[in-house]
Every structure is written in structure tokens, then in C-alpha cells.
Write a protein that holds these residues in place. Structure first.
Motif, mmCIF file in Angstrom:
data_model
loop_
_atom_site.group_PDB
_atom_site.id
_atom_site.type_symbol
_atom_site.label_atom_id
_atom_site.label_comp_id
_atom_site.label_asym_id
_atom_site.label_seq_id
_atom_site.Cartn_x
_atom_site.Cartn_y
_atom_site.Cartn_z
ATOM 1 N N VAL A 191 0.867 -1.195 0.000
ATOM 2 C CA VAL A 191 0.000 0.000 0.000
ATOM 3 C C VAL A 191 0.897 1.237 0.000
ATOM 4 N N THR A 192 0.651 2.186 -0.916
ATOM 5 C CA THR A 192 1.560 3.334 -1.069
ATOM 6 C C THR A 192 0.843 4.673 -0.870
ATOM 7 N N PHE A 193 1.665 5.731 -0.809
ATOM 8 C CA PHE A 193 1.125 7.089 -0.681
ATOM 9 C C PHE A 193 0.289 7.449 -1.919
ATOM 10 N N TRP A 194 0.682 6.877 -3.054
ATOM 11 C CA TRP A 194 -0.072 7.132 -4.288
ATOM 12 C C TRP A 194 -1.514 6.629 -4.137
ATOM 13 N N PRO A 234 2.300 18.976 3.453
ATOM 14 C CA PRO A 234 2.995 18.184 4.474
ATOM 15 C C PRO A 234 2.503 18.574 5.868
ATOM 16 N N SER A 235 2.401 17.602 6.718
ATOM 17 C CA SER A 235 1.899 17.880 8.062
ATOM 18 C C SER A 235 2.506 16.884 9.047
ATOM 19 N N ILE A 236 2.071 16.988 10.276
ATOM 20 C CA ILE A 236 2.593 16.042 11.266
ATOM 21 C C ILE A 236 1.436 15.452 12.052
ATOM 22 N N GLU A 259 3.348 8.572 9.137
ATOM 23 C CA GLU A 259 4.655 9.064 8.704
ATOM 24 C C GLU A 259 4.932 8.576 7.291
ATOM 25 N N PRO A 260 5.006 9.405 6.262
ATOM 26 C CA PRO A 260 4.768 10.841 6.330
ATOM 27 C C PRO A 260 3.275 11.153 6.495
ATOM 28 N N GLY A 278 -2.108 10.150 5.998
ATOM 29 C CA GLY A 278 -0.700 9.775 5.949
ATOM 30 C C GLY A 278 -0.536 8.269 5.889
ATOM 31 N N MET A 279 0.744 7.849 5.887
ATOM 32 C CA MET A 279 1.044 6.413 5.909
ATOM 33 C C MET A 279 1.114 5.983 7.371
#
Ligand code: DAH
Length: 355
Positions: free
Chosen positions: A230-233, A257-259, A264-265, A302-303
């Protein structure tokens, strides 16, 4: 004598005609056929008549008596029939009668939006999951990589369950009103086999200063996908597709981008503001929904952080996942063009009836 008999008959007939009740009928019967019946008087006067006359009067008065009896019976039947008819009419239940129309109410815009979101994500292969609103510190924070004293806890101003109950419980087991739907990620990962592909719509609570975009109680929709590769895409495609079908196909999404401690990310996702069409202005003034920016922040995403996977018994070397959490209220406000999501909680029929 026969004239008197016919007088008697005429009198009877006219009295009978005006008669309306059963009591009046009884009185008339008594008057003509009772002990002191009128025919008696007539018959008393016949003793001086010849035998032939006596016979004739006897027959005529008997005929009259028969007639009176019959007429009284007929009238009695008539009176009864009228009474029954009136009773039937007064007791009739008209099952086709129209009742004054009563408003049945309808779904709240937040429910409408939740169902829409469910439909969209179910069509993308997700399943709907649920979790408790009274949560423990462990699931709401610790297992999501937000330990005690971590500054991130301040982001989620928390309603803790009263000291009477919590002081008797160990740290981690203390109860609170869940500040987000993310703890259901942990509960599901601990319980279920991979792959996981869920959404979790539900109510959350924050100890907040209320304004146009913030209320103490609101609704979120959490998403979680965990499996191999599973990816960010996948995350970007899923959210962009979902937002376009939810709002309109020209909706733009923006990933910043965030936290978040549990991803993560991490990224925050904004959509172009539907109230001001992404211009930031309404009648020369700053749009209150997007504070004049043209963008509305709808999601955190996020991941899934490797720690979170590991604590839930999932090997982060082999598996990966993405997660997201969105405010249903804000989406409802965007979709229905309501400039303050706080309006959803003010029980204003004028607002609710528009949807
Ligand atoms: N739980 C976060 C909140 O309430 C939203 C969120 C952000 C959920 C990132 C997520 C995520 O699943 O990956 O602010």
C-alpha cells in the motif's frame, strides 16, 4: 256508530303520523288498546242496538282493532329502523378520511453526508466499522504514538470522564470521550486479519472554544487501509476520487505536508472552497468558511506509522498502510453551502428543511 268508529280511526291515524319516539308509540297503544281503550266506550253503547247492528259493530270494531295493532307494529318497526340508522351513521368509521397532514421530518444534513460518504467509500471497496464513544487513554492516545506529556495531546483538548471514576483506574485505562475516530484503527488492527480496508464514521468530542468551524461535538470519518504494497499514491488517488464524487468533479485537492504522531509521512488535504468557489471572497468580503484562502482543510492523512503497525502485531517490514480522518460537518457545510458548521447543532428547522 260506524261514524264514531271512523272518527276514531281518523284520530288514530293523525296521532300516529306525528309520532316520533318509542315512548310516544307506547302511550298511543295504551290509549287505543290498553285497559281504558277507546273502543271500549263505543262498545259499551251498543247494548241497546239490534242483534244485527251489534254484529256489524262488533265486526267493524274488531277490524279497527286489528288495523290499529298492525299500524302500531309498522310504526314501531319504522321508529326502530330510523334509530338504528342514526346510530350506524354516528358510529361509522371512515377509513378513507383524510387526516390533517403531519410533517414527518427528514434526515439531518450530517446524516445525509455520512450516508453519501459511506456509499462512495463502499463503492471503492471499503467496509464500515464502528467503535465506542467512551474510549480509553490507551486507544485514543498511547497506541497511536501519542504518549502522556507528548505536546501533540494538546491538539486534542479532551473531555476526561470524571475523577471519581478515573482516579481508580491505571494510566492508559482512564476513560475519556474520544477526541477522534482514529482509536478504531487500533481496535481493528488488533482484532482483524489483513488486508484491512475500513471507514469509521462517528461522533467525537473536543473541549473547544466554539466558532464558525469548531464545535465541542462533531462527526469524523476515519479511513484505514493496511496490506502488502500500500503506497502514498493509493492514498492520494483514493482521497482525490472520493472528494470529486462527493463535492463536484471539478473539485481540486491539495496535499500539504503535516505532522500526525500516528502517520509518517503525514499530509493535510484541502479542497477548493465550494462556498466562494475557491476565490476566498463573498461580496468583496473574506469568505468565512475558508477565512479568505479559497481552500478548506478537510482531512488529515498519511502512511500508518511503523510503531502503530508493530504495536498492533503487524510487521512494518512486510506490510504498509494509509489512514485518513475527515470532519463530516465541514464536508456537509461544503456540500450544502452552509457557511458555519455550527449551524448544524442549533436545531434550526429553517436550515434543516432545506436539504
Ligand atoms: N485523528 C486526526 C484528528 O482528529 C485526523 C487524522 C489525521 C486521522 C491523520 C488519520 C490520519 O487517520 O492519518 O485530527
Amino acid at each position: 256508530m260506524s261514524l264514531s268508529l271512523s272518527d276514531l280511526k281518523n284520530n288514530f291515524n293523525s296521532k300516529l303520523q306525528n309520532l316520533q319516539t318509542e315512548t310516544q308509540l307506547k302511550d298511543l297503544q295504551e290509549e287505543y288498546l290498553g285497559k281504558k281503550w277507546l273502543l271500549k266506550g263505543i262498545l259499551a253503547g251498543i247494548k241497546d242496538l239490534s242483534n244485527q247492528e251489534k254484529k256489524t259493530i262488533g265486526v267493524e270494531s274488531n277490524t279497527l282493532k286489528e288495523y290499529i295493532l298492525q299500524e302500531l307494529q309498522k310504526k314501531s318497526a319504522e321508529i326502530q329502523a330510523t334509530r338504528i340508522q342514526k346510530q350506524i351513521e354516528s358510529e361509522t368509521l371512515d377509513v378513507t378520511a383524510q387526516f390533517p397532514s403531519r410533517s414527518l421530518g427528514h434526515k439531518h444534513p450530517i446524516s445525509i453526508t455520512t450516508e453519501l460518504l459511506e456509499d462512495i467509500f463502499i463503492s471503492l471497496g471499503f467496509r464500515v466499522e464502528d467503535g465506542p464513544q467512551i474510549e480509553t487513554e490507551k486507544f485514543n492516545f498511547d497506541m497511536l504514538n501519542i504518549p502522556d506529556n507528548h505536546p501533540a495531546r494538546d491538539v486534542w483538548d479532551t473531555f476526561w470522564i470524571s475523577d471519581d471514576i478515573n482516579s481508580q483506574r491505571k494510566p492508559g485505562d482512564k476513560y475519556l470521550l474520544r477526541t477522534h475516530t482514529s482509536p478504531v484503527q487500533v481496535r481493528t488492527m488488533l482484532r482483524e486479519e489483513l488486508p484491512i480496508k475500513i471507514i469509521v464514521p462517528g461522533r467525537v468530542f473536543r473541549y473547544e472554544q466554539e466558532d464558525a468551524r469548531h464545535t465541542c461535538n462533531f462527526y469524523q470519518l476515519e479511513g484505514l487501509v493496511v496490506g502488502e504494497g500500500v503506497t502514498f499514491w493509493d492514498l492520494k488517488w483514493t482521497l482525490d476520487t472520493a472528494m470529486k464524487s462527493l463535492l463536484w468533479d471539478q473539485t481540486k485537492t491539495r496535499f500539504r505536508p503535516s505532522i500526525f504522531p500516528f502517520t509518517e509521512p503525514s499530509a493535510e488535504v484541502d479542497v477548493s472552497c465550494q462556498i466562494c468557489n475557491g476565490t476566498g471572497k463573498i461580496a468583496e468580503k473574506n469568505c468565512s468558511m475558508c477565512s479568505g484562502t479559497g481552500w478548506v482543510e478537510l482531512l488529515g492523512s498519511g502512511m500508518v506509522h511503523p510503531f502503530v503497525l508493530e504495536w498492533c502485531g503487524i510487521d512494518p517490514e512486510k506490510y504498509s498502510g494509509f489512514a485518513f480522518g475527515m470532519g463530516i460537518d465541514r464536508i456537509a457545510a461544503q456540500r450544502f453551502g452552509v457557511s458555519s458548521s455550527r449551524a448544524f447543532y442549533q436545531s434550526k428547522l429553517k436550515l434543516n428543511e432545506q436539504f
